[in-house]
Design a protein around this motif. Structure first.
Motif, short mmCIF file in Angstrom:
data_model
loop_
_atom_site.label_atom_id
_atom_site.label_comp_id
_atom_site.label_asym_id
_atom_site.label_seq_id
_atom_site.Cartn_x
_atom_site.Cartn_y
_atom_site.Cartn_z
N LEU A 5 2.47 1.32 8.98
CA LEU A 5 3.75 1.42 8.28
C LEU A 5 4.31 0.03 7.97
N PRO A 6 4.98 -0.11 6.82
CA PRO A 6 5.51 -1.41 6.42
C PRO A 6 6.61 -1.95 7.33
N GLU A 7 7.24 -1.11 8.13
CA GLU A 7 8.27 -1.56 9.06
C GLU A 7 7.69 -2.30 10.26
N SER A 8 6.38 -2.26 10.41
CA SER A 8 5.72 -2.93 11.54
C SER A 8 6.03 -4.42 11.50
N ALA A 9 6.25 -4.99 12.69
CA ALA A 9 6.52 -6.42 12.78
C ALA A 9 6.09 -6.93 14.14
N GLY A 10 5.28 -7.96 14.14
CA GLY A 10 4.86 -8.57 15.39
C GLY A 10 4.16 -7.60 16.31
N CYS A 11 4.69 -7.47 17.51
CA CYS A 11 4.06 -6.62 18.53
C CYS A 11 4.45 -5.15 18.41
N VAL A 12 5.27 -4.81 17.43
CA VAL A 12 5.68 -3.42 17.22
C VAL A 12 4.95 -2.90 15.98
N ILE A 13 4.05 -1.95 16.19
CA ILE A 13 3.21 -1.44 15.10
C ILE A 13 3.50 0.04 14.90
N GLY A 14 3.77 0.40 13.64
CA GLY A 14 3.98 1.80 13.30
C GLY A 14 2.79 2.32 12.53
N VAL A 44 2.16 -4.67 23.47
CA VAL A 44 2.24 -3.95 22.20
C VAL A 44 3.13 -2.74 22.37
N ARG A 45 3.86 -2.42 21.31
CA ARG A 45 4.60 -1.16 21.25
C ARG A 45 4.16 -0.44 19.98
N VAL A 46 4.05 0.87 20.08
CA VAL A 46 3.48 1.68 19.00
C VAL A 46 4.43 2.80 18.62
N LEU A 47 4.56 3.02 17.31
CA LEU A 47 5.26 4.18 16.78
C LEU A 47 4.23 4.98 15.98
N VAL A 71 -5.73 -1.43 25.35
CA VAL A 71 -4.77 -0.34 25.21
C VAL A 71 -3.85 -0.26 26.42
N SER A 72 -4.24 -0.85 27.53
CA SER A 72 -3.36 -0.87 28.69
C SER A 72 -2.16 -1.77 28.44
N LEU A 73 -2.19 -2.57 27.39
CA LEU A 73 -1.08 -3.45 27.04
C LEU A 73 -0.05 -2.76 26.15
N VAL A 74 -0.28 -1.49 25.81
CA VAL A 74 0.70 -0.72 25.05
C VAL A 74 1.73 -0.22 26.07
N GLU A 75 2.93 -0.82 26.02
CA GLU A 75 3.92 -0.49 27.04
C GLU A 75 4.91 0.59 26.63
N GLN A 113 14.82 6.77 12.55
CA GLN A 113 15.45 5.46 12.78
C GLN A 113 15.68 5.22 14.27
N GLU A 114 16.06 6.25 14.98
CA GLU A 114 16.26 6.14 16.42
C GLU A 114 14.94 5.79 17.13
N ALA A 115 13.85 6.39 16.66
CA ALA A 115 12.53 6.10 17.23
C ALA A 115 12.17 4.63 17.03
N TRP A 116 12.41 4.10 15.82
CA TRP A 116 12.14 2.68 15.56
C TRP A 116 13.01 1.79 16.45
N ARG A 117 14.27 2.14 16.60
CA ARG A 117 15.17 1.33 17.45
C ARG A 117 14.66 1.32 18.89
#
Length: 133
Positions: A5-14, A44-47, A71-75, A113-117
């Protein structure tokens, strides 16, 4: 299909999960994005946004994912989908986008939006521009 997703940034990937998901989607999109973020940021954080999902051909994906140490680094993981997805995913864990040591929350589509926040919360220091290639 799995798309970043285009909202992905840095360690947060959608990711958007739609249509039929294949082993190639997993190996060419999902895992490389997580691996790269883990290498760059250490955590890493994943949506995951489930839209019009038809089915999956997981093949060896689950075994590969379980053996992958990054994958253990996905918190933290936010999953957007209807209530049926929460029940389905919890019944088949570990699935290819549920991580056993991760704080996972489910959100209905109207709470995107709440999920992204939530998934991005407190990550400001770890989110930095990608390095030039």
């Amino acid at each position: 299909m799995i798309e970043i997703l285009p909202e992905s940034a840095g360690c947060v990937i959608g990711f958007q999960i739609s249509g039929d998901v294949t082993d190639e989607d997993y190996m060419e999109v999902f895992i490389p994005a997580i691996d790269l973020a883990a290498e760059r940021y250490g955590t890493v954080r994943v949506l995951v946004d489930i839209v019009d999902f038809k089915g999956e051909d997981f093949g060896a994906m689950t075994d590969d994912l379980i053996q992958d140490t990054k994958v253990s680094l996905v918190e933290r993981e936010a999953i957007i989908g209807g209530e049926e997805w929460e029940k389905r995913l919890l019944s088949v864990q570990p699935a290819f986008f549920l991580f056993s040591s991760t704080d996972v929350r489910f959100f209905k589509p109207e709470h995107r939006q709440e999920a992204w926040r939530w998934v991005s919360e407190g990550m400001r220091d770890l989110v930095r521009a990608p390095e030039p290639r």
